[in-house]
Design an enzyme around this catalytic site. Structure first.
Site, short mmCIF file in Angstrom:
data_model
loop_
_atom_site.label_atom_id
_atom_site.label_comp_id
_atom_site.label_asym_id
_atom_site.label_seq_id
_atom_site.Cartn_x
_atom_site.Cartn_y
_atom_site.Cartn_z
N TYR A 147 31.55 -29.73 -10.15
CA TYR A 147 32.47 -30.87 -10.01
C TYR A 147 32.03 -31.78 -8.87
CZ TYR A 147 34.46 -27.67 -6.52
OH TYR A 147 34.63 -26.81 -5.47
N HIS A 160 30.29 -22.29 -8.58
CA HIS A 160 30.40 -21.27 -7.53
C HIS A 160 31.73 -20.53 -7.65
CE1 HIS A 160 32.38 -24.81 -5.84
NE2 HIS A 160 33.16 -23.96 -5.17
N HIS A 162 34.46 -18.48 -5.15
CA HIS A 162 34.84 -18.16 -3.76
C HIS A 162 35.21 -16.69 -3.65
CE1 HIS A 162 35.20 -22.40 -2.39
NE2 HIS A 162 35.48 -22.62 -3.66
O1 DHB Z 1 35.64 -28.32 2.60
C1 DHB Z 1 35.51 -29.13 1.69
O2 DHB Z 1 35.59 -30.34 1.89
C2 DHB Z 1 35.16 -28.61 0.34
C3 DHB Z 1 34.92 -29.48 -0.70
C4 DHB Z 1 34.59 -28.99 -1.95
C5 DHB Z 1 34.51 -27.61 -2.15
O3 DHB Z 1 34.17 -27.08 -3.32
C6 DHB Z 1 34.73 -26.74 -1.08
O4 DHB Z 1 34.62 -25.40 -1.33
C7 DHB Z 1 35.07 -27.23 0.16
#
Ligand code: DHB
Length: 242
Positions: A147, A160, A162
């Site tokens: 995305y 990904h 988390h």
């Molecule tokens: O910390 C962020 O801004 C942020 C943005 C997109 C992501 O997919 C993420 O895991 C963190």
């Protein structure tokens, strides 16, 4: 008996810098004062952690857990599996592994996510499991979509998942992200590249594991996680990930 493994301090210099101008949101939220060092308390080192008896039967099946088994989520079906190890390479048994991810179109079930890709009514995006006595875990899910995110002109997150791993004590907790072998977007992702060491970057990428894939059903990716020590899986770049 002392478990020396719990007490080896995390090497902060090896982990991503919480301040990384290429990753815009890290600039404002990173600490601008020196960190205070505090001794851990006995409760943190020896206190009870989450037990295995509180998990539901579908908790480690993100394809079915949102609809409680009624209807499967849309997407490429995958099994993710691996071992949670400590710094000595010993398995970490009976520890909580939590995961969260976007759906197959790259959209999170979160009020702040307004990306064009639709929500999947059959996909929640969260799951959890407990490692067995050998530190082994697995969960079924769908491969998350990439995305775009507002950072520089045209930044995209590679697919990904988390992860949060409790470990046996608060000081062992790890929060990170797993990526997928062969994803070309990894090359361009500023969050991925907050990890500077090539070997450490590779350890965040799960290889396709055909030995465990099930014909006519799902592909498998293997992701091992090391909780402490020099081979520790990198924390993601977030202040709370310190
Ligand atoms: O910390 C962020 O801004 C942020 C943005 C997109 C992501 O997919 C993420 O895991 C963190």
């Amino acid at each position: 008996m002392t478990d020396a493994g719990r007490l080896i301090p995390r090497d902060r210099t090896a982990h991503p810098d919480p301040y990384d101008p290429g990753y815009k949101t890290s600039v404002l939220r990173s600490p601008n004062q020196a960190l205070l060092s505090m001794e851990s308390t006995p409760t943190e080192e020896w206190g009870p952690t989450f037990g295995h008896d509180q998990l539901g039967p579908l908790d480690n099946n993100l394809i079915l857990n949102w609809t409680k088994g009624e209807a499967p989520a849309v997407g490429e079906r995958i099994l993710v599996h691996g071992h949670v190890l400590d710094e000595l390479g010993k398995p970490v048994p009976h520890t909580l592994v939590e995961v969260w991810q976007a759906n197959a179109g790259g959209r999170y079930r979160h009020h702040k996510d307004t990306y064009f890709a639709p929500l999947d009514p059959n996909f929640g995006g969260c799951g959890r499991t407990i490692t067995d006595e050998n530190g082994y875990y697995q969960f079924m899910t769908i491969k998350p979509g990439a995305y775009p995110w507002p950072n520089r002109g045209n930044d995209w997150r590679p697919a990904h998942i988390h992860y949060s791993i409790f470990g046996h004590s608060f000081g062992q907790r790890l929060i990170s992200q797993m990526y997928f072998e062969g994803d070309p977007l990894m090359r361009y992702c500023p969050i991925f590249h907050t990890v500077k060491d090539r070997g450490q970057l590779d350890s965040l990428v799960a290889p396709l594991d055909m030995t465990m894939s099930r014909p006519l059903d799902y592909l498998t990716y293997k992701f091992d996680i090391v909780l402490r020590g020099r081979r520790q899986t990198m924390f993601e770049n977030k202040p709370e990930g310190l």
